[in-house]
Design an enzyme around this catalytic site. Structure first.
Site: not given
Ligand code: P53
Length: 487
Positions: A192, A388
């Protein structure tokens, strides 16, 4: 039941990241990473993350002074470091044929300036990869998934703005490519990238400074982002000597719609897509900054920023081969300052009256996935991969040690159905790794309670529990789906 028509070669699997699963934070020579200095903070209102943002500077200050109090969930993860065989066997049982994971830089070069890589670290990943292969799974590796080494922040306070950091990262990237190009087919340099570059401390490893203004922070992001792009292009260039691997970009696809058909909102949404999505994809896939980039920089920083001609040439000559992206939600855009809000990927975002949201305020929108797949294919014409997609929910085991997660089955099957429709639209999409095959520690909130997995892991937010793994109802559903392709 509906039969879907996925090609036989389609990749189906799960995605994870080192800091969220491995644990063993100080074992076999590994040093601390930034996620491992993030303590657990209880959230009363799950969809309001302001408490976490407000404490950020204090967290860094304490860590830099060596003060560690409380519980640090990402030091423990789900102990994948010791239980990976069991986990990979379960992924295989679910019918997965690809596993996405990340390598921790601090496990390979623990002291940032080490001349030689840490052999224990190299051995661990080799063992995991071999286990995947034994189970007939392809591997997708993220080189950097939100886990910048803490030692490097201390020794090089300018983080990715320091040329030395780029050099060290390239050394790490080349080391793991040399080491594993024979076994790992798919590589994503940065997770990301559009989120990482705009988190200057956590993403770019820049030392916190409470006096930094908003415009100065944005300037660091733009310059840091450029350095990430350049490093990525150098990795693509280096990787050309390996014949059987593929490199892709990885974006948080911050999908948005105009709230309504008012032209001012439609235009505002277009501008937002440029700033949150397209300027990144353009550089990584078309190899050049878009024409509007100058204006974006001016708006964000009040400055003009120019880049080295040789670096621009490098970007042009070394684009990524495929696009991968995370897709969880969509949001709306309006110019009305009183627009109703919900929690978005990073900050609050516009509500959509047609969508329902999770407890964390993420708006569920399967059709948005088909929309994005079409949009990206139209613009870039390179293969797409959904790296993801999933839903975080509060869950507990019932008396039968199971979780009846029908909502997850609903979420995943509806998104998968939209991929099928995108394929019928003519989009070239070649795989899907859900977030996640197994419960793990949340990236944004450090909660274990925000569960995404097909497999329940018996740890709570404080790492109490047996750590035992229990397949949920969705695990059995997925297993069946893989066999029948029916939803
Ligand atoms: P969590 C939002 C905020 C932070 C990370 O997020 C994010 C996103 C989504 O766009 O990215 C991904 O665990 C990330 C993962 C993460 C997943 O979203 O905050 O690549 O590492 O765990 C889900 O609920």
């Amino acid at each position: 039941m509906k039969k879907l028509n996925f090609p036989k070669s389609f990749l189906w699997g799960g995605a994870t990241s080192a800091a969220q699963i491995e644990g063993a934070w100080n074992i076999d020579g590994k040093s601390l990473t930034l996620p491992e200095i993030q303590p657990f903070i209880e959230l009363k209102d799950k969809s309001d993350l302001s408490k976490l943002h407000n404490e950020r500077n204090i967290i860094f200050k304490n860590a830099l002074e060596g003060k560690f109090e409380g519980h640090y969930p990402k030091r423990f993860g789900i102990d994948f470091y010791h239980r990976y065989k069991e986990d990979i066997a379960l992924f295989k049982e679910a019918g997965m044929n690809i596993f996405r994971m990340s390598i921790s830089w601090a496990r390979i070069f623990p002291n940032a300036f080490d001349e030689k890589p840490n052999l224990n670290g190299l051995k661990f990943y080799r063992d995991v990869f071999e286990e995947c292969k034994k189970n007939n799974m392809e591997i997708m590796v993220t080189m950097s998934h939100f886990d910048y080494p803490f030692e490097l922040m201390k020794s090089n306070p300018k983080g990715w703005l320091d040329p030395k950091v780029k050099e060290l990262f390239l050394k790490y990237a080349k080391t793991i490519l040399d080491e594993y190009a024979d076994i790992v087919k798919y590589w994503l340099p940065f997770n990301e990238i559009n989120i990482g570059a705009f988190a200057v401390e956590a993403g770019l490893g820049i030392m916190p400074d409470s006096k930094r203004t908003e415009a100065e922070t944005k300037e660091l992001s733009i310059k840091g982002l450029h350095n990430l792009f350049v490093a990525q292009a150098e990795i693509v260039k280096y990787a050309k000597k390996f014949k059987n691997i593929k490199l892709g970009c990885m974006m948080a696809d911050m999908t948005t719609y105009s709230l309504d058909c008012n032209p001012v909102n439609v235009l505002a949404n277009m501008k937002r897509e440029q700033i949150l999505k397209f300027m990144f994809y353009d550089v990584m896939i078309k190899g050049k900054y878009p024409g509007y980039f100058k204006n974006i920089v001016k708006t964000l920083t009040n400055k003009e920023i120019t880049f080295d001609e040789n670096e621009l040439k490098l970007l042009k000559e070394n684009p990524l081969e495929f696009i991968s992206f995370s897709y969880y939600m969509s949001n709306t855009v309006s110019t009305d300052p009183n627009q109703e809000k919900t929690q978005g990927n990073l900050t609050s975002a516009g509500k959509n009256p047609f969508l329902k949201a999770t407890d964390w305020g993420w708006q569920i929108d399967p059709i948005g996935l088909r929309y994005v797949l079409n949009q990206l294919w139209d613009r870039y014409e390179v293969p797409l991969f959904i790296s993801e997609n999933g839903i975080g929910v509060l869950e507990t085991l019932n008396e039968e040690n199971a979780v009846n997660d029908d909502y997850r089955i609903d979420y995943l099957s509806k998104h998968i159905e939209q991929i099928d429709l995108a394929l019928k639209d003519g989009v070239d999409v070649f795989g899907y790794t859900m977030w996640t095959p197994i419960d793990l520690v949340s990236a944004s909130t450090c909660e274990m309670a925000k569960r995404y997995g097909l497999i329940f892991v018996d740890y709570d937010d404080y790492h109490n529990g047996t750590g035992n793994r229990y397949p949920k109802k969705s695990f059995n559903w997925f297993k069946e789906f893989i066999k029948t392709k029916e939803i």
